[in-house]
Write a protein that holds these residues in place. Structure first.
Motif, mmCIF file in Angstrom:
data_model
loop_
_atom_site.group_PDB
_atom_site.id
_atom_site.type_symbol
_atom_site.label_atom_id
_atom_site.label_comp_id
_atom_site.label_asym_id
_atom_site.label_seq_id
_atom_site.Cartn_x
_atom_site.Cartn_y
_atom_site.Cartn_z
ATOM 1 N N GLY A 155 0.799 -1.220 0.000
ATOM 2 C CA GLY A 155 0.000 0.000 0.000
ATOM 3 C C GLY A 155 0.828 1.265 0.000
ATOM 4 O O GLY A 155 0.452 2.277 -0.617
ATOM 5 N N HIS A 156 1.972 1.243 0.644
ATOM 6 C CA HIS A 156 2.834 2.425 0.736
ATOM 7 C C HIS A 156 3.557 2.736 -0.571
ATOM 8 O O HIS A 156 4.157 3.810 -0.710
ATOM 9 C CB HIS A 156 3.879 2.221 1.842
ATOM 10 C CG HIS A 156 4.817 1.071 1.575
ATOM 11 N ND1 HIS A 156 4.410 -0.252 1.642
ATOM 12 C CD2 HIS A 156 6.130 1.052 1.228
ATOM 13 C CE1 HIS A 156 5.438 -1.032 1.349
ATOM 14 N NE2 HIS A 156 6.490 -0.269 1.093
ATOM 15 N N ARG A 157 3.505 1.802 -1.544
ATOM 16 C CA ARG A 157 4.188 2.003 -2.825
ATOM 17 C C ARG A 157 3.213 2.293 -3.971
ATOM 18 O O ARG A 157 3.630 2.490 -5.107
ATOM 19 C CB ARG A 157 5.013 0.761 -3.183
ATOM 20 C CG ARG A 157 6.122 0.437 -2.188
ATOM 21 C CD ARG A 157 6.890 -0.804 -2.643
ATOM 22 N NE ARG A 157 7.458 -0.623 -3.974
ATOM 23 C CZ ARG A 157 7.486 -1.568 -4.918
ATOM 24 N NH1 ARG A 157 6.961 -2.767 -4.676
ATOM 25 N NH2 ARG A 157 8.044 -1.330 -6.086
ATOM 26 N N ILE A 158 1.928 2.329 -3.679
ATOM 27 C CA ILE A 158 0.922 2.469 -4.731
ATOM 28 C C ILE A 158 0.653 3.945 -5.024
ATOM 29 O O ILE A 158 0.360 4.733 -4.127
ATOM 30 C CB ILE A 158 -0.379 1.747 -4.336
ATOM 31 C CG1 ILE A 158 -0.120 0.235 -4.266
ATOM 32 C CG2 ILE A 158 -1.497 2.049 -5.326
ATOM 33 C CD1 ILE A 158 -1.271 -0.562 -3.699
ATOM 34 N N ALA A 159 0.765 4.301 -6.300
ATOM 35 C CA ALA A 159 0.478 5.669 -6.729
ATOM 36 C C ALA A 159 -0.997 5.828 -7.104
ATOM 37 O O ALA A 159 -1.580 6.887 -6.856
ATOM 38 C CB ALA A 159 1.354 6.048 -7.917
ATOM 39 N N ALA A 160 -1.581 4.809 -7.721
ATOM 40 C CA ALA A 160 -2.971 4.937 -8.158
ATOM 41 C C ALA A 160 -3.614 3.575 -8.325
ATOM 42 O O ALA A 160 -2.951 2.593 -8.664
ATOM 43 C CB ALA A 160 -3.054 5.711 -9.468
ATOM 44 N N VAL A 161 -4.918 3.545 -8.101
ATOM 45 C CA VAL A 161 -5.772 2.433 -8.505
ATOM 46 C C VAL A 161 -6.661 2.966 -9.615
ATOM 47 O O VAL A 161 -7.339 3.987 -9.449
ATOM 48 C CB VAL A 161 -6.621 1.900 -7.336
ATOM 49 C CG1 VAL A 161 -7.620 0.857 -7.842
ATOM 50 C CG2 VAL A 161 -5.732 1.301 -6.259
ATOM 51 N N ILE A 162 -6.624 2.297 -10.757
ATOM 52 C CA ILE A 162 -7.401 2.725 -11.923
ATOM 53 C C ILE A 162 -8.407 1.635 -12.235
ATOM 54 O O ILE A 162 -8.032 0.484 -12.468
ATOM 55 C CB ILE A 162 -6.489 2.983 -13.137
ATOM 56 C CG1 ILE A 162 -5.431 4.041 -12.790
ATOM 57 C CG2 ILE A 162 -7.310 3.407 -14.345
ATOM 58 C CD1 ILE A 162 -4.468 4.361 -13.919
ATOM 59 N N MET A 163 -9.700 1.994 -12.247
ATOM 60 C CA MET A 163 -10.694 0.948 -12.507
ATOM 61 C C MET A 163 -11.863 1.470 -13.331
ATOM 62 O O MET A 163 -12.280 2.626 -13.217
ATOM 63 C CB MET A 163 -11.198 0.341 -11.203
ATOM 64 C CG MET A 163 -11.855 1.269 -10.232
ATOM 65 S SD MET A 163 -12.343 0.344 -8.753
ATOM 66 C CE MET A 163 -13.088 1.655 -7.790
ATOM 67 N N GLU A 164 -12.360 0.585 -14.176
ATOM 68 C CA GLU A 164 -13.568 0.829 -14.946
ATOM 69 C C GLU A 164 -14.776 0.433 -14.085
ATOM 70 O O GLU A 164 -14.782 -0.650 -13.511
ATOM 71 C CB GLU A 164 -13.575 -0.019 -16.210
ATOM 72 C CG GLU A 164 -12.381 0.157 -17.130
ATOM 73 C CD GLU A 164 -12.305 -0.963 -18.153
ATOM 74 O OE1 GLU A 164 -12.607 -0.701 -19.322
ATOM 75 O OE2 GLU A 164 -11.976 -2.105 -17.770
ATOM 76 N N PRO A 165 -15.822 1.235 -14.027
ATOM 77 C CA PRO A 165 -17.022 0.824 -13.306
ATOM 78 C C PRO A 165 -17.684 -0.409 -13.914
ATOM 79 O O PRO A 165 -18.259 -1.232 -13.206
ATOM 80 C CB PRO A 165 -17.933 2.049 -13.404
ATOM 81 C CG PRO A 165 -17.001 3.194 -13.621
ATOM 82 C CD PRO A 165 -15.881 2.634 -14.451
#
Length: 429
Positions: free
Chosen positions: A196-206
């Protein structure tokens, strides 16, 4: 020395390299379009086929909308081209204001792009730079969903969770992670605990563009909970789902908290321009402004005057035609169509929401139909007079919001005829 294989000679010397198919057996007359109007496309073989995929999700109001065409033509005469490299122009400012007025939540700024894939590349770049500027350069991981589709540029192809030949093309996925969205957030939780400390973004399609699988509200809530804990950016990839395809202007309008970035494209210009846009929230713009940081991204054809005129006229047309009502009517028509088609052997469960649906197909032994089988079904439906989109083990139905009851009757007849032919040819064996 490795022998060079003897390749089949093309039946026609078509100068165009048609994407995503082998060239030697391309049926030129049946698949070369010569005109399009409303929800129909006429091909070189003389057939006028019903389009049930809105071009590629994007002709949300059908082909040849005259108000949009006139707005583009007017702008081409006024300013045939103006760039957005270290400069601005009036139509880009006007289109940005119009786009920022659409979401239910507050977004601050627009970055123009030319496609969903390129826009997803820009979103990944922006997320990584955000944390560099914020003094956290170790946060480079981007998280996508298994089975997702974000595009075919190098960055977006890496982000896509579908199998798209990433290994063949040497796509670098070292800073990409993929998680399931149908396991009660188990993979998500494990990933966040570990990285979690290395994550820049979560990208998701609805709703996933590949297969029209819906992401549940409960999963979205879990992602937001982890966003609040770990601080990564949340990006809603609404390239396919936005602009009335599923519901409202954007599906993320219904999320309990807003995303940090919305990526939109497809219906944005009703398919008339190579266009995409990132809608960026204050959390991001404020940091870049405070540190006077420059976002190094730009595309020559992004946000041209004609493209911005297309955006403005598409928004105006959707409001004039009341896209909320149209969406409900077409969604109801799709529900009825799917129920009728499910009576046919080989047709299974439906996926998706609104006007973005998938219809699963299975062989006689109950297994999902192979990709070759699905493509055979799609070809047979094409020959029967309608165009549908192939998906993993299913066909996808993405009609324009201007579909009528008669269009649905025409679509049902073509799909049923295509399924009958495919069954007779042993596709479902």
């Amino acid at each position: 020395m490795t022998a060079v294989p003897v390749l089949p000679t093309p039946r026609t010397q078509l100068p165009l390299w048609v994407p995503l198919v082998t060239q030697h057996d391309f049926n030129e007359s049946s698949y070369t379009a010569v005109s399009a109007d409303g929800v129909h496309v006429t091909f070189a073989d003389g057939q006028r086929r019903l389009c049930a995929k809105s071009g590629l999700w994007n002709t949300i109001l059908g082909y040849g909308n005259q108000r949009i065409a006139e707005a583009i033509a007017k702008e081409l005469r006024t300013a045939s081209y103006l760039p957005l490299f270290r400069t601005s122009h009036g139509k880009a400012v006007e289109a940005s204001r119009a786009l920022l007025s659409l979401p239910a939540q507050d977004f601050q700024r627009v970055v123009f792009s030319t496609s969903g894939g390129a826009a997803n590349d820009a979103a990944m770049k922006l997320a990584r730079q955000y944390f560099v500027v914020n003094g956290q350069p170790e946060r480079k991981l981007i998280v996508g969903l298994s089975g997702s589709y974000h595009g075919l540029t190098y960055g977006s192809q890496a982000l896509s969770g579908d199998e798209l030949g990433q290994a063949v093309y040497g796509v670098d996925r070292r800073n990409i992670r993929h998680i399931r969205f149908d396991d009660d957030a188990a993979e998500l939780t494990r990933l966040m605990h570990r990285e979690g400390h290395r994550i820049a973004a979560v990208i998701m399609e609805p709703v996933l563009g590949s297969g029209a699988e819906s992401v549940s509200g409960a999963f979205v809530e879990e992602v937001i909970k982890h966003r609040n804990q770990h601080g990564f950016l949340l990006v809603a990839d609404e390239v396919a789902t936005g602009f009335g395809r599923v519901s409202g202007w954007f599906v993320s309008d219904t999320w309990p908290q807003q995303p940090d970035i919305i990526v939109t494209s497809k219906g944005l210009t009703n398919g008339t321009s190579a266009c995409a846009a990132l809608l960026i929230a204050q959390r991001v713009t404020q940091l870049f402004d405070a540190t006077e940081s420059i976002f190094v991204h730009g595309e020559t054809q992004a946000g041209t005057p004609a493209t911005c005129a297309a955006i403005l006229s598409t928004v105006a047309e959707m409001k004039r035609l009341d896209h909320h009502t149209l969406n409900k009517q077409v969604a109801e028509g799709l529900n009825k169509l799917i129920e009728d088609l499910q009576r046919i052997p080989g047709v299974g469960n439906a996926t998706g929401r609104g006007c973005m649906r998938g219809l699963k197909l299975h062989s006689r032994n109950g297994m999902p139909l192979s990709s070759e089988g699905v493509l055979a079904v799609v070809r047979n439906i094409h020959q029967a007079g309608a165009m549908v989109q192939p998906g993993p083990g299913r066909i996808q139905l993405l009609p324009a919001l201007t579909y009528t009851e008669e269009n649905f009757e025409e679509l049902q007849a073509a799909v049923e005829a295509g399924l009958v032919t495919a069954t007779r040819d042993g596709v479902f064996e």
